[in-house]
Design an enzyme around this catalytic site. Sequence first.
Site, PDB file in Angstrom:
ATOM      1  N   LYS A 180       0.811  -1.229   0.000  1.00 34.11           N
ATOM      2  CA  LYS A 180       0.000   0.000   0.000  1.00 34.11           C
ATOM      3  C   LYS A 180       0.841   1.274   0.000  1.00 34.11           C
ATOM      4  O   LYS A 180       0.411   2.288  -0.526  1.00 34.11           O
ATOM      5  CB  LYS A 180      -0.979   0.005   1.186  1.00 34.11           C
ATOM      6  CG  LYS A 180      -2.100  -1.010   1.009  1.00 34.11           C
ATOM      7  CD  LYS A 180      -3.099  -0.959   2.138  1.00 34.11           C
ATOM      8  CE  LYS A 180      -4.171  -2.014   1.884  1.00 34.11           C
ATOM      9  NZ  LYS A 180      -5.262  -1.983   2.830  1.00 34.11           N
ATOM     10  N   GLY A 212     -16.176  -6.814   9.864  1.00 36.44           N
ATOM     11  CA  GLY A 212     -15.091  -6.530   8.925  1.00 36.44           C
ATOM     12  C   GLY A 212     -15.468  -6.836   7.485  1.00 36.44           C
ATOM     13  O   GLY A 212     -15.030  -6.143   6.563  1.00 36.44           O
ATOM     14  N   ALA A 266      -2.274  -0.385  15.791  1.00 36.29           N
ATOM     15  CA  ALA A 266      -1.717   0.830  15.167  1.00 36.29           C
ATOM     16  C   ALA A 266      -0.993   0.484  13.860  1.00 36.29           C
ATOM     17  O   ALA A 266       0.028   1.081  13.531  1.00 36.29           O
ATOM     18  CB  ALA A 266      -0.767   1.523  16.143  1.00 36.29           C
ATOM     19  N   ASN A 274      -2.075   0.193  21.672  1.00 35.74           N
ATOM     20  CA  ASN A 274      -1.299  -0.766  20.883  1.00 35.74           C
ATOM     21  C   ASN A 274      -0.251  -1.458  21.733  1.00 35.74           C
ATOM     22  O   ASN A 274       0.280  -0.877  22.676  1.00 35.74           O
ATOM     23  CB  ASN A 274      -0.619  -0.067  19.702  1.00 35.74           C
ATOM     24  CG  ASN A 274      -0.171  -1.051  18.638  1.00 35.74           C
ATOM     25  OD1 ASN A 274      -0.949  -1.939  18.266  1.00 35.74           O
ATOM     26  ND2 ASN A 274       1.054  -0.929  18.168  1.00 35.74           N
ATOM     27  N   GLY A 291      -1.683  -0.856   9.516  1.00 42.29           N
ATOM     28  CA  GLY A 291      -2.305  -0.294   8.310  1.00 42.29           C
ATOM     29  C   GLY A 291      -3.813  -0.134   8.450  1.00 42.29           C
ATOM     30  O   GLY A 291      -4.379   0.898   8.069  1.00 42.29           O
ATOM     31  N   ASP A 301     -10.198   2.234   1.819  1.00 39.02           N
ATOM     32  CA  ASP A 301     -10.297   1.561   3.125  1.00 39.02           C
ATOM     33  C   ASP A 301     -10.965   2.478   4.139  1.00 39.02           C
ATOM     34  O   ASP A 301     -11.849   2.066   4.882  1.00 39.02           O
ATOM     35  CB  ASP A 301      -8.898   1.188   3.650  1.00 39.02           C
ATOM     36  CG  ASP A 301      -8.250   0.076   2.848  1.00 39.02           C
ATOM     37  OD1 ASP A 301      -8.983  -0.749   2.278  1.00 39.02           O
ATOM     38  OD2 ASP A 301      -7.009   0.042   2.794  1.00 39.02           O
ATOM     39  N   LYS A 332       4.384   2.841  18.063  1.00 36.42           N
ATOM     40  CA  LYS A 332       3.602   2.913  16.811  1.00 36.42           C
ATOM     41  C   LYS A 332       2.300   3.689  17.038  1.00 36.42           C
ATOM     42  O   LYS A 332       1.869   4.457  16.172  1.00 36.42           O
ATOM     43  CB  LYS A 332       3.311   1.506  16.293  1.00 36.42           C
ATOM     44  CG  LYS A 332       4.517   0.936  15.539  1.00 36.42           C
ATOM     45  CD  LYS A 332       4.458  -0.551  15.384  1.00 36.42           C
ATOM     46  CE  LYS A 332       3.463  -1.037  14.362  1.00 36.42           C
ATOM     47  NZ  LYS A 332       3.517  -2.529  14.249  1.00 36.42           N
TER      48      LYS A 332
END
Length: 279
Positions: free
Chosen positions: A67, A235, A127, A149, A129, A103, A154
């Site tokens: 990505k 999801g 934390a 996280n 993508g 997304d 991150k």
Amino acid sequence: MPDSFPQLCCSFAERPSKVGVSYHNAAYRALGLDYTYIAFSVQDAPSAVQALRTLGIRGCGVTMPHKQAVIPYLDHLDPAAAEMKAVNTIVNDDGLLTGYNFDWSAAKQALQEATSLENKEAVVVGAGGASRAVVYALVSSGARVRLYNRTLDKAVSLAEEFGLVSAYPLAELPQVGAYDIIVNTTSVGHHALGETVVPPELIHPDAVVFDVVAEPLETTLLDQAKAKGARCVAGHRMRLLQAAEQFRIYTGVEPPLDVMQAALLEASKPHLTTDDANR
Ligand code: ATR
């Protein structure tokens, strides 16, 4: 190129999934479009992007870790993809490649089907993508985000990038306090029934619980949320909504959402083993 020339769309992934192939092709067939969708196993993102130009491939879905890697090889980025520094869709207009990120818009739409977001207190676990997309969706809709996280650094750097976000170690999640929305963006629970990163006692009946894990279709977190009477966002809904945006931009036609959903649900069913089939 004549209008009737068959069009090819595809996806780049390290480990391709048959689910995307299934719902995109089902939608093309349902509308009689001369399109075909295939999934490529890709390690070398720059060469794969060049192949889109060389072969005249109309559109391409991009998954982790590509990505970010594809960005320098594109001609344009839409504003959200540029801000998020992540592309999940590439569109090829006669050799001109534009990167989009659906997304975050799919996460936002999936959440908004369950609740309004403005001024809501949101807790986001993870934390990586997927977290980027969810945090961007929440913050751009006026929610305040507390980010938890396992690796605190991150979470801190993601929080610094977006406003309205504070960062905490995962170990402090049990002391989270009051919230409206809780989102799992970690991979915990992916193809692993019984695993969840959210302690069940944190879930309350007024909560909206979103698990970005798309397989299994009903994760342990969502099972527990449903049992508590919380509103659930799955999801696979986010997955479907981002695919619908891809379909719309590749073909210029409204996506047949019901057809795509049926194909997604069918393709996401766990495989029967020989033993199961013989039972
Ligand atoms: P994705 O692109 O799917 O979000 P990722 O960028 O690798 O994948 O991020 C995975 C996320 O899941 C991270 O937040 C990761 O936590 P770390 O940053 O500490 O690695 C989280 N994660 C994965 N396995 C986990 C586990 N067993 N417990 C808690 N968090 C986990």
